[in-house]
Design an enzyme around this catalytic site. Structure first.
Site, mmCIF file in Angstrom:
data_model
loop_
_atom_site.group_PDB
_atom_site.id
_atom_site.type_symbol
_atom_site.label_atom_id
_atom_site.label_comp_id
_atom_site.label_asym_id
_atom_site.label_seq_id
_atom_site.Cartn_x
_atom_site.Cartn_y
_atom_site.Cartn_z
ATOM 1 N N CYS A 228 0.925 -1.285 0.252
ATOM 2 C CA CYS A 228 -0.278 0.025 -0.127
ATOM 3 C C CYS A 228 1.055 1.211 -0.274
ATOM 4 O O CYS A 228 0.229 1.996 -0.033
ATOM 5 C CB CYS A 228 -0.592 -0.054 1.425
ATOM 6 S SG CYS A 228 -1.613 -1.230 1.347
ATOM 7 N N HIS A 307 12.888 1.049 5.460
ATOM 8 C CA HIS A 307 12.738 -0.945 5.179
ATOM 9 C C HIS A 307 12.984 -1.522 6.360
ATOM 10 O O HIS A 307 14.461 -1.257 6.971
ATOM 11 C CB HIS A 307 13.275 -0.889 4.063
ATOM 12 C CG HIS A 307 12.606 -2.117 2.945
ATOM 13 N ND1 HIS A 307 11.929 -3.054 3.710
ATOM 14 C CD2 HIS A 307 12.049 -2.494 1.906
ATOM 15 C CE1 HIS A 307 11.847 -4.440 2.977
ATOM 16 N NE2 HIS A 307 11.695 -3.365 1.856
ATOM 17 N N HIS A 391 -1.165 20.031 7.472
ATOM 18 C CA HIS A 391 -2.907 18.779 7.542
ATOM 19 C C HIS A 391 -2.049 17.377 6.882
ATOM 20 O O HIS A 391 -0.356 17.226 7.386
ATOM 21 C CB HIS A 391 -3.229 19.208 5.633
ATOM 22 C CG HIS A 391 -3.820 20.162 6.012
ATOM 23 N ND1 HIS A 391 -5.030 20.650 6.448
ATOM 24 C CD2 HIS A 391 -2.930 21.385 5.141
ATOM 25 C CE1 HIS A 391 -5.106 21.922 5.550
ATOM 26 N NE2 HIS A 391 -4.098 22.239 5.166
ATOM 27 N N HIS A 395 -2.005 6.346 5.680
ATOM 28 C CA HIS A 395 -2.480 5.642 4.828
ATOM 29 C C HIS A 395 -3.681 4.821 5.126
ATOM 30 O O HIS A 395 -4.351 4.556 6.702
ATOM 31 C CB HIS A 395 -1.999 4.721 4.658
ATOM 32 C CG HIS A 395 -2.501 3.296 4.053
ATOM 33 N ND1 HIS A 395 -2.865 3.440 2.797
ATOM 34 C CD2 HIS A 395 -2.030 2.115 4.626
ATOM 35 C CE1 HIS A 395 -3.566 1.488 2.845
ATOM 36 N NE2 HIS A 395 -2.967 1.378 3.193
ATOM 37 N N HIS A 424 -14.369 5.400 4.992
ATOM 38 C CA HIS A 424 -15.597 5.525 4.865
ATOM 39 C C HIS A 424 -16.259 5.643 3.668
ATOM 40 O O HIS A 424 -17.368 4.446 3.471
ATOM 41 C CB HIS A 424 -16.366 6.411 6.015
ATOM 42 C CG HIS A 424 -17.944 6.786 5.836
ATOM 43 N ND1 HIS A 424 -18.835 6.930 5.304
ATOM 44 C CD2 HIS A 424 -18.824 5.903 7.242
ATOM 45 C CE1 HIS A 424 -19.272 6.852 5.189
ATOM 46 N NE2 HIS A 424 -19.744 5.848 6.630
ATOM 47 N N ASN A 428 -10.348 0.622 1.555
ATOM 48 C CA ASN A 428 -8.753 0.711 1.828
ATOM 49 C C ASN A 428 -7.985 0.606 0.285
ATOM 50 O O ASN A 428 -8.812 -0.356 -0.315
ATOM 51 C CB ASN A 428 -8.616 -0.373 2.932
ATOM 52 C CG ASN A 428 -6.856 -0.548 2.437
ATOM 53 O OD1 ASN A 428 -6.142 0.679 1.497
ATOM 54 N ND2 ASN A 428 -6.450 -1.237 2.852
#
Length: 500
Positions: A228, A307, A391, A395, A424, A428
């Site tokens: 993702c 990572h 802001h 994810h 909502h 995802n």
């Protein structure tokens, strides 16, 4: 003897609030406060030594400059300026972006989802009940979408239908991007596309090049299996290429094709993605051209990648594998949130010094010294990232992810509103979720010139990636886009448990 009056609650004192603000202002502008008195003192000293303008003219005349001196000085100045201009990194601008909005016919309600689950898993009532519990607490709404292949009973994860989904999502986003920016397909210099689980041959980038008849010397890259957070990895790759090639642009496409990845087994850890992942896609135009500076929405300030794949637990916490019955799916381990927290800490350690004001860095350093030399059990100071960003785009991987980051970073409900509402409304959407969140902030009219945005994404491997953007101009809410027809009803109240 009368009891002494209770002491006031200093932690709630308004005056203490102003002391904290004064501390931040003093530390963040320490160099200014230091240099101003020095500059004033030097100016006064010069004025005292030079009684009139004739003294200054006499001082200049006393300096003996030959033609060779002047020529060498000019050469040194020109060389220094040229070296500075050539060596500094080229600015990377985000000109604009476009998002895929699924048709209404693709929407899946909770009732419809559970009805399909009961039919497909008719002999596994425990698995059906488990999915219902996940949906109730997921934070998803009734308007998220899945591709046509998953509306069949049972689902049809064929290569043909997967390609049709990819064409619909990617081409819709690309068409919208070309329309918004006026960019011609023949003028695209760099193309980067990321899709983790669907990697056909010819590649998805080849599919895009064939559709839009792009030129033969385009630099194309197809990223797969990167989870993702691959959207920010694609931005990082495009940014590096834009440093190499001047006067160029790059189109970044982020999506996840769901058709071939519907899990039909009963393993609970592999049923979770069925409940959370939904359709989505984004196309982003980046540029290093001066001509795009005025119309660009954002400028890339920092991109930090972390990572944790060297650790075995981190490497295996999200994996595509077969269950005991041979069904392929994505398995999410129970320690996923712990591993995500560790990855976030590593990422914050790197990005903090780049973005935090001096006041927060000083407090963090003093906290480390106290824990190291005086009291190892004392709580570490968590920097206030609200001082660095206006802001936040976290994810939208799930409700637990957003809750954990809000708690760890001490964010307000409004600062995580974009992430919760994206989860909502769209679910995802994997690597494209960050762009739906950014679009939500813009649609609310909250993005002003000079505002800073922090995008945070997690992915298999395990990875935590961050991008920091600075807004180049105040952005007005768009008349079109994924939020245009529903932004007025958001934010909505999302209960802890939704009845299904």
């Amino acid at each position: 003897m009368a009891e002494p009056p209770p002491l006031p609650d200093f932690s709630q004192s308004v005056k203490l609030k102003y002391v904290k603000l004064g501390y931040r202002y003093l530390v963040n502008n320490f160099l200014v406060f230091l240099l101003v008195p020095v500059a004033v003192a030097l100016t006064l000293e010069v004025m005292q030594n030079l009684n009139n303008p004739q003294d200054l003219i006499q001082l200049w005349s006393s300096m003996q400059f030959t033609s060779l001196h002047i020529l060498c000085s000019l050469f040194l100045i020109i060389y220094s300026v040229t070296f500075f201009v050539a060596s500094r990194p080229r600015p990377v601008y985000l000109v604009d972006y476009a998002l895929f909005k699924p048709p209404r016919s693709f929407r899946v309600s909770f009732g419809g989802f559970m009805e399909h689950a009961r039919i497909v898993l008719a002999h596994e009532p425990k698995s059906v009940h488990f999915q219902m519990k996940i949906l109730q607490r997921s934070g998803l709404g009734e308007e998220t979408s899945i591709p046509p292949a998953m509306h069949f009973i049972p689902p049809r994860p064929t290569m043909k239908l997967a390609r049709e989904e990819a064409e619909m999502v990617i081409f819709s986003a690309m068409d919208a991007l070309f329309l918004k920016t006026g960019l011609k397909p023949k003028n695209v210099d760099i193309l980067v596309l990321n899709c983790s689980l669907f990697s056909p041959t010819p590649s998805l980038t080849a599919m895009v090049i064939n559709k839009y008849k792009m030129r033969s010397n385009i630099k194309s890259f197809n990223l797969s299996g990167m989870g993702c957070s691959a959207g920010l990895i694609s931005v990082d790759l495009a940014s590096d290429l834009l440093q190499r090639y001047p006067n160029s642009n790059a189109v970044v496409i982020s999506t996840e094709i769901l058709t071939p990845n519907s899990y039909l087994g009963k393993e609970r850890a592999m049923l979770l993605p069925n409940c959370l992942f939904r359709m989505g896609g984004a196309a982003v135009l980046l540029s290093n051209r001066r001509s795009d500076r005025r119309r660009a929405k954002y400028r890339l300030s920092h991109l930090v990648r972390t990572h944790k794949g060297a650790d075995d637990k981190s490497y295996g916490c999200v994996s595509q594998e077969e269950d005991d019955e041979g069904h392929v799916g994505i398995k999410l381990n129970i320690d996923l949130m712990t591993i995500a927290g560790e990855a976030l800490k590593s990422n914050i350690t790197t990005i903090g010094p780049l973005v935090l004001p001096a006041s927060e860095q000083l407090l963090f350093a003093l906290s480390l010294i106290r824990r190291k030399f005086f009291n190892s059990k004392s709580k570490p100071y968590i920097p206030d990232f609200k001082q660095a960003f206006e802001h936040f785009c976290i994810h939208a991987g799930g409700r637990a992810v957003i809750d954990e980051l809000q708690k760890s970073l001490r964010l307000t409900n409004e600062q995580v509103e974009a992430s919760r509402m994206t989860l909502h409304r769209f679910g995802n959407t994997s690597s494209s979720s960050l762009w739906y969140e950014l679009s939500y902030i813009e649609s609310k009219g909250r993005m002003k010139r000079g505002d800073r945005v922090w995008q945070i994404a997690f992915g298999s491997g395990f990875k935590c990636n961050s991008a920091v953007w600075k807004c180049c101009r105040t952005i007005k809410p768009a008349a079109e886009g994924p939020w245009a027809d529903c932004i007025d009803k958001y934010p909505v109240i999302i209960p802890e448990i939704i009845k299904v």
